[in-house]
Design a protein around this motif. Structure first.
Motif, PDB file in Angstrom:
ATOM      1  N   VAL A   1      21.173  -7.271  62.086  1.00 22.84           N
ATOM      2  CA  VAL A   1      21.070  -7.802  60.726  1.00 22.84           C
ATOM      3  C   VAL A   1      20.248  -6.873  59.851  1.00 22.84           C
ATOM      4  N   THR A   2      20.369  -7.070  58.546  1.00 20.42           N
ATOM      5  CA  THR A   2      19.485  -6.400  57.603  1.00 20.42           C
ATOM      6  C   THR A   2      18.208  -7.222  57.549  1.00 20.42           C
ATOM      7  N   GLY A   3      17.085  -6.584  57.653  1.00 20.87           N
ATOM      8  CA  GLY A   3      15.811  -7.302  57.699  1.00 20.87           C
ATOM      9  C   GLY A   3      15.201  -7.158  59.071  1.00 20.87           C
ATOM     10  N   ASP A   4      14.168  -7.940  59.328  1.00 21.28           N
ATOM     11  CA  ASP A   4      13.449  -7.733  60.575  1.00 21.28           C
ATOM     12  C   ASP A   4      13.678  -8.779  61.652  1.00 21.28           C
TER      13      ASP A   4
ATOM     14  N   PRO B   1      17.341  -0.888  62.200  1.00 21.54           N
ATOM     15  CA  PRO B   1      16.402  -0.972  63.309  1.00 21.54           C
ATOM     16  C   PRO B   1      15.087  -1.682  62.994  1.00 21.54           C
ATOM     17  N   VAL B   2      14.846  -2.044  61.735  1.00 20.88           N
ATOM     18  CA  VAL B   2      13.576  -2.651  61.351  1.00 20.88           C
ATOM     19  C   VAL B   2      13.324  -3.926  62.155  1.00 20.88           C
ATOM     20  N   GLY B   3      12.189  -3.999  62.773  1.00 20.69           N
ATOM     21  CA  GLY B   3      11.778  -5.198  63.486  1.00 20.69           C
ATOM     22  C   GLY B   3      12.209  -5.280  64.935  1.00 20.69           C
TER      23      GLY B   3
END
Length: 172
Positions: free
Chosen positions: A145-148, A107-109
């Motif tokens: 995706v992984t990341g923001d 959920p980041v970003g």
């Protein structure tokens, strides 16, 4: 969802808040089970974001669920991340767009991506509904995706998504 029409039809918005998050969740679920269509969880309650997130998980993506006492941009991002529907209040009325179903990797970003898409839509002269949809599309790119942030759909796909009817959008 056309919130104005929903308010005219149902004439009631249940507002849930309290010091016991489990009791608040039980209240939200009981209201939904009893047929109350419009439910809002106030951010003034203890662990309100958790209540929204757990209610959204139980009720599914098609059930209207709002957040109240949203006072800052961070509140708006957090409530969106928790699963509350996105609503914009304009001179033309109230515009609510449910978040589409999206596989969540991380959920980041996502909240920042939503805000960026929504604001980009407004700056380009989009209607509030189209801007909210663009916010959801950009948030979904971050969630996958992984990341923001992740890749956005190509412009033709984005335009096709923005052009869906309200019913088609809600079924996504």
């Amino acid at each position: 969802m056309d919130l104005r029409a929903a308010l005219a039809a149902h004439r009631l918005v249940a507002i849930v808040r309290g010091d016991d998050p489990d009791a608040a969740l039980r209240t939200v679920l009981a209201l939904a089970e009893e047929g109350i269509e419009l439910i809002e969880v106030s951010l003034t309650g203890k662990d309100a974001l958790s209540v929204i997130e757990r209610a959204r998980h139980t009720l599914g993506p098609d059930r209207p669920l709002g957040a109240g006492t949203v006072l800052t941009a961070e509140d708006a991002r957090a409530t969106h991340d928790a699963g509350a529907d996105a609503t914009a209040f304009t001179d033309e009325g109230i515009h609510t767009v449910p978040a589409p179903r999206t596989a969540v990797v991380e959920p980041v970003g996502a909240g920042d991506a939503f805000a960026a898409g929504f604001l980009a839509g407004l700056l380009r002269g989009a209607t509030a509904t189209r801007a909210l949809r663009l916010g959801h599309i950009t948030a979904a790119s971050a969630l996958r995706v992984t990341g923001d942030h992740g890749p956005l759909p190509d412009p033709q796909e984005t335009e096709a998504l923005l052009g869906l009817s309200a019913r088609e959008w809600a079924e996504r």
